[in-house]
Design an enzyme around this catalytic site. Structure first.
Site, PDB file in Angstrom:
ATOM      1  N   HIS A 134     -30.496 -16.443  14.866  1.00 24.31           N
ATOM      2  CA  HIS A 134     -29.656 -17.914  15.132  1.00 24.31           C
ATOM      3  C   HIS A 134     -30.451 -18.143  16.543  1.00 24.31           C
ATOM      4  O   HIS A 134     -30.033 -18.421  17.391  1.00 24.31           O
ATOM      5  CB  HIS A 134     -28.510 -17.329  15.598  1.00 24.31           C
ATOM      6  CG  HIS A 134     -27.261 -18.391  15.661  1.00 24.31           C
ATOM      7  ND1 HIS A 134     -25.887 -18.185  16.134  1.00 24.31           N
ATOM      8  CD2 HIS A 134     -27.169 -19.799  15.184  1.00 24.31           C
ATOM      9  CE1 HIS A 134     -25.456 -19.545  15.573  1.00 24.31           C
ATOM     10  NE2 HIS A 134     -26.379 -20.403  15.268  1.00 24.31           N
ATOM     11  N   CYS A 179     -22.902 -17.492  20.063  1.00 22.43           N
ATOM     12  CA  CYS A 179     -24.008 -16.911  19.712  1.00 22.43           C
ATOM     13  C   CYS A 179     -25.032 -16.951  20.518  1.00 22.43           C
ATOM     14  O   CYS A 179     -25.891 -16.567  21.248  1.00 22.43           O
ATOM     15  CB  CYS A 179     -24.105 -17.190  18.567  1.00 22.43           C
ATOM     16  SG  CYS A 179     -22.465 -15.867  17.374  1.00 22.43           S
TER      17      CYS A 179
END
Length: 573
Positions: A152, A96
């Site tokens: 994130h 990610c």
């Protein structure tokens, strides 16, 4: 042994005779000589800077889109891709944070210090503040910028938040994964908190709404309140289809015949996301944006095979540097494309979106030297040759070193125990431990996967630390040519050495207890004060809590009511 031999034959047979219909054996479209990343083509002659919608999905496997032969229904993605340009030589990162950081900065991980793992919720770490981000460059070009979905990229101090990094508005989560209804995220036993934010505030009132629907509705609202005469950039980073596997019941019902429960839930989430993209596209047309828009669709990494995802027929999965971890689903849909309805085999990497989109916006790239991305719009729109000839997948000095790697195996110039991977032209090199190396067919069988699919991993790589593939001729990575072509191995190792000389130190600080949501009213959010930041950045050591941990008396009660509200909302849907 007989069973292994039989099943091994079945797997190789499937791979050898071809499972999918598209042609992998296209001639390489990469040039022999690298082009300067800052060398830009003449800006496209659009009447006005285009509206840009960038859609990023989470953990969607390479096989998990209809036009790749999937059993999952994605009619919207199929249509948008068919009417635009499919990118079939498109690369992302295996997890990610790396993909998101490279999209936002246009730089490889080694140039931002984020080359190891992800940014974890309790780490005093975020996207380096000296990096000029993509939305900041678009703001300079006169764009209104909005982010919806998963960030994130760190949040330990307010300067790290999306609204401080170039976005005018933000609705989404700051951490890596949350419940799709309650927005709770646990970073270990007892370390749980709420994670849905509106701007820089906690969005408690949105609990109970399924995130895929919520994010699509927010995009609709943004478009409805903005003027199509003014350029807009919307970054839609869906939480879907990352775990936990949650979907409204009516979508799961469509896949009731699937024997594998995880695959069934995962498929429902993909189809739900597809409908959300349909609603976004409809809003672009309804409010007058579509004719002057560019829609980019990208996955962030390979699918997680034990959570329902499939990267078949590619090797590997999320978190690995095999093709199944780094080759992404990507396409561009736009009325502004000159050569539509085609498949492009031009080499494209996720870092390329930064210079490409800033160039489309008629922005200035002269004050951001050292980008690793290239402007690939001419390759996408006109079918020209890609300026990109190589991709550094990564160099991670902190990852567990391969047991059998050595400097000797790397011709004395590279320690092959170090996890690294690079693509140069049609060649791909991997060193160290590239990660789980199996080929995993779509999980259509009950209780799949079976242990027999581990055959390749058991028989290959136990004493290896170097692999070489001609990825154009062998996209499934079946034929390791490292022994036959030591000359190519040495050449690519030299490229790794070159890149490693430009790498900055890894930023991966220890977790800090003060990040616990209990100290932030039960929610994840910025926790370090200015004094704390100066203390930590000055010493290079993690912060220590100056206060004794106080138990959040209302956290458990608040969590109870959120879950109760979610159940009531779920029954209504």
């Amino acid at each position: 042994m007989a069973v292994y031999a039989l099943t091994g034959f079945s797997l190789i047979s499937l791979l050898s005779f071809g499972y999918l219909s598209w042609d992998w054996m296209k001639p390489s479209l990469v040039a022999d000589v690298a082009t300067d990343p800052m060398e830009k083509s003449v800006p496209p002659a659009f009447a006005r800077p285009p509206h840009i919608i960038f859609i990023l999905t989470d953990d969607q496997g390479y096989h998990d889109v209809g036009y790749h032969g999937s059993d999952i229904q994605t009619p919207t993605l199929d249509r948008l891709a068919a009417e635009g340009v499919k990118l079939e030589n498109y690369y992302i990162q295996p997890i990610c944070t790396p993909s998101r950081s490279q999209l936002i900065t246009g730089r490889y991980q080694i140039h931002t210090g984020l080359q190891h793992s992800i940014i974890r919720p309790r780490q005093p770490n975020c996207l380096p503040l000296d990096q000029v981000t993509l939305p900041q460059k678009l703001q300079e070009a006169g764009y209104s910028t909005h982010m919806v979905g998963k960030w994130h990229l760190g949040f330990y101090k307010k300067e790290c938040l999306p609204t401080r990094r170039g976005f005018d508005t933000f609705l989404g989560s700051l951490t890596g994964n949350v419940d799709y209804y309650t927005y709770d995220n646990c970073d270990g036993p007892g370390v749980c908190g709420y994670d849905l934010h509106e701007g820089e505030d906690v969005a408690w009132d949105q609990s109970g709404k399924y995130s895929t629907f919520l994010y699509a509705q927010r995009v609709n609202k943004i478009l409805a309140s903005h003027s199509p005469k003014e350029p807009i950039f919307i970054y839609v980073a869906f939480q879907a289809v990352h775990t936990p596997l949650q979907s409204p019941k009516e979508y799961i019902y469509r896949y009731r015949s699937m024997g594998n429960v995880a695959r069934r839930k995962y498929a429902a989430m993909v189809t739900c996301m597809d409908e959300a993209v349909k609603n976004i596209t409809w809003a672009l047309k309804k409010y007058g944006y579509y004719d002057n828009s560019v829609i980019v669709f990208s996955t962030d990494n390979g699918g997680q095979t034990f959570s329902g995802g499939s990267n078949w027929p590619l090797r590997g999965r999320k978190g690995t540097y095999w093709e199944g971890g780094v080759r992404g689903i990507g396409f561009v849909h736009s009325p502004l494309i000159k050569r539509k309805r085609r498949t492009s085999w031009a080499l494209v990497h996720i870092t390329d979106w930064y210079p490409t989109l800033v160039s489309l916006a008629r922005g200035n790239l002269s004050n951001v030297p050292g980008l690793d991305g290239y402007n690939v719009w001419p390759a996408i729109s006109e079918g020209k040759e890609s300026p990109r000839t190589e991709i550094l997948h990564n160099i991670d000095p902190l990852y567990n070193h391969a047991k059998y790697g050595s400097l000797e195996d790397g011709f004395g110039i590279w320690n092959t125990a170090v996890q690294a991977s690079i693509r140069v032209g049609e060649w791909k090199l991997l060193t160290g431990d590239p990660g789980y190396s199996d080929w995993i067919p779509p999980q259509t069988l009950t209780n799949f996967p079976g242990s027999w699919w581990n055959l390749e991993r058991l028989t290959d790589g136990l004493r290896k630390s170097v692999w070489l593939f001609n990825i154009t001729a062998d996209p499934y990575e079946r034929y390791d040519l490292s022994d036959q072509r030591p000359d190519v191995v040495r050449t690519l190792l030299m490229r790794l050495v070159h890149y490693n000389r430009t790498a900055i130190p890894v930023r991966y600080p220890a977790e800090n207890p003060r990040a616990h949501p209990d100290f932030n009213g039960g929610a994840w959010g910025p926790w370090a004060s200015e004094d704390d930041v100066e203390e930590w950045e000055g010493t290079g050591k993690p912060l220590k809590s100056r206060n004794k941990k106080k138990k959040c008396k209302i956290c458990k009660l608040r969590s109870f009511f959120r879950k109760l509200n979610t159940r009531l909302m779920s029954n209504r849907i």
